[in-house]
Design an enzyme around this catalytic site. Structure first.
Site, mmCIF file in Angstrom:
data_model
loop_
_atom_site.group_PDB
_atom_site.id
_atom_site.type_symbol
_atom_site.label_atom_id
_atom_site.label_comp_id
_atom_site.label_asym_id
_atom_site.label_seq_id
_atom_site.Cartn_x
_atom_site.Cartn_y
_atom_site.Cartn_z
ATOM 1 N N SER A 129 0.825 -1.214 0.000
ATOM 2 C CA SER A 129 0.000 0.000 0.000
ATOM 3 C C SER A 129 0.857 1.261 0.000
ATOM 4 O O SER A 129 2.037 1.234 0.332
ATOM 5 C CB SER A 129 -0.903 0.012 1.227
ATOM 6 O OG SER A 129 -1.565 -1.213 1.372
HETATM 7 N N1 SAH Z 1 -0.876 -4.940 3.991
HETATM 8 C C1 SAH Z 1 -0.074 -5.248 2.828
HETATM 9 C C2 SAH Z 1 -0.746 -4.915 1.514
HETATM 10 C C3 SAH Z 1 -1.799 -5.881 1.234
HETATM 11 S S1 SAH Z 1 -2.345 -6.100 -0.411
HETATM 12 C C4 SAH Z 1 1.298 -4.618 2.916
HETATM 13 O O1 SAH Z 1 1.587 -3.929 3.906
HETATM 14 O O2 SAH Z 1 2.101 -4.845 2.017
HETATM 15 C C5 SAH Z 1 -3.746 -7.083 -0.031
HETATM 16 C C6 SAH Z 1 -3.437 -8.499 0.364
HETATM 17 O O3 SAH Z 1 -4.665 -9.098 0.750
HETATM 18 C C7 SAH Z 1 -2.877 -9.346 -0.768
HETATM 19 O O4 SAH Z 1 -1.627 -9.857 -0.426
HETATM 20 C C8 SAH Z 1 -3.924 -10.468 -0.931
HETATM 21 O O5 SAH Z 1 -3.347 -11.735 -1.212
HETATM 22 C C9 SAH Z 1 -4.590 -10.466 0.419
HETATM 23 N N2 SAH Z 1 -5.933 -11.040 0.447
HETATM 24 C C10 SAH Z 1 -6.958 -10.862 -0.426
HETATM 25 N N3 SAH Z 1 -8.026 -11.585 -0.036
HETATM 26 C C11 SAH Z 1 -7.677 -12.236 1.109
HETATM 27 C C12 SAH Z 1 -8.344 -13.137 1.991
HETATM 28 N N4 SAH Z 1 -9.607 -13.545 1.796
HETATM 29 N N5 SAH Z 1 -7.665 -13.601 3.057
HETATM 30 C C13 SAH Z 1 -6.392 -13.228 3.304
HETATM 31 N N6 SAH Z 1 -5.703 -12.382 2.498
HETATM 32 C C14 SAH Z 1 -6.340 -11.887 1.423
#
Ligand code: SAH
Length: 216
Positions: A63
């Site tokens: 992000s």
């Molecule tokens: N917080 C992260 C950015 C996250 S991007 C950072 O600091 O880098 C969003 C993430 O959510 C992705 O890696 C994706 O794989 C995950 N995601 C999407 N749906 C999900 C679910 N149902 N359960 C767990 N993770 C999920």
């Protein structure tokens, strides 16, 4: 990049955070300590200190730093808190939370991202984070309830299991809305009688997807 360049970029990074409304001193200190550069590999590594989202493995994104800061600030984490993050991604957000909370659980549906994040946490000596590969839309029933929950992928509505796993007095921050539209960052506070919702700002996140990724 020379060491001086890195130092200058880090200063600009903190300045950008402040100018976008990240004013909480504890949050700024945590973001100063956790090097975003450690979470970005390859081509985009040299843009780590710019205030923009960047691609990571598995087609996901780390992000935008100011959004990480504003979400962390809205979460109002206290030193004794047990926090759940849904969406480990690169591990950057979890690392920041680990400096503010007693214990952080972070889950991602992509096993590869979880394994890579674990290695970074170990290298940084962040021993109060547990990273697990699972579908975070069901929360983490074994460790519930949580003082704070942060979701870093967008759902249409707050997933009911996450609401159920929030303590009374607890706070959850998450983006909601349809994945291909602009979403809204909201803060949900659990009270004795129910839930209060505040809308914070428009944001754009990758979608929350049900089930595990193909890599487990
Ligand atoms: N917080 C992260 C950015 C996250 S991007 C950072 O600091 O880098 C969003 C993430 O959510 C992705 O890696 C994706 O794989 C995950 N995601 C999407 N749906 C999900 C679910 N149902 N359960 C767990 N993770 C999920």
């Amino acid at each position: 990049m020379s060491e001086d360049d890195v130092a200058t970029r880090k200063m600009q990074f903190l300045f950008a955070l402040r100018s976008k409304g990240v004013t909480d001193q504890r949050v700024l200190e945590a973001m100063e300590k956790i090097d975003r550069g450690a979470f970005i590999k390859g081509l985009f590594a040299e843009r780590a200190y710019e205030d923009m989202p960047l691609p990571i493995a598995c087609g996901q994104t780390i992000s935008q730093p100011s959004v990480v800061g504003l979400m962390t600030q809205a979460l109002n984490v206290r030193p004794r808190d047990k926090v759940l993050e849904v969406g480990t991604g690169s591990g950057y957000q979890a690392a920041i939370l680990s400096l503010l909370a007693r214990r952080v659980y972070t889950v991602d549906r992509h096993k590869r991202l979880v394994m890579e994040a674990r290695d970074i946490f170990a290298a940084m000596d962040l021993s109060n984070i547990t990273a697990i590969s699972s579908d975070g839309s069901f929360g983490l029933p074994d460790q519930a309830p949580f003082d704070r929950i942060i979701v870093t992928a967008a759902a249409e509505d707050p997933p009911p299991p996450l609401l159920a796993q929030l303590k009374v007095g607890g706070i959850m921050v998450l983006p909601v809305g349809q994945s291909d539209h602009v979403q809204s960052l909201i803060r949900v506070t659990r009270t004795e009688d129910g839930f209060e919702y505040d809308e914070l700002r428009p944001v754009r996140f990758v979608p929350l997807i049900e089930g595990l990724g193909r890599d487990g």
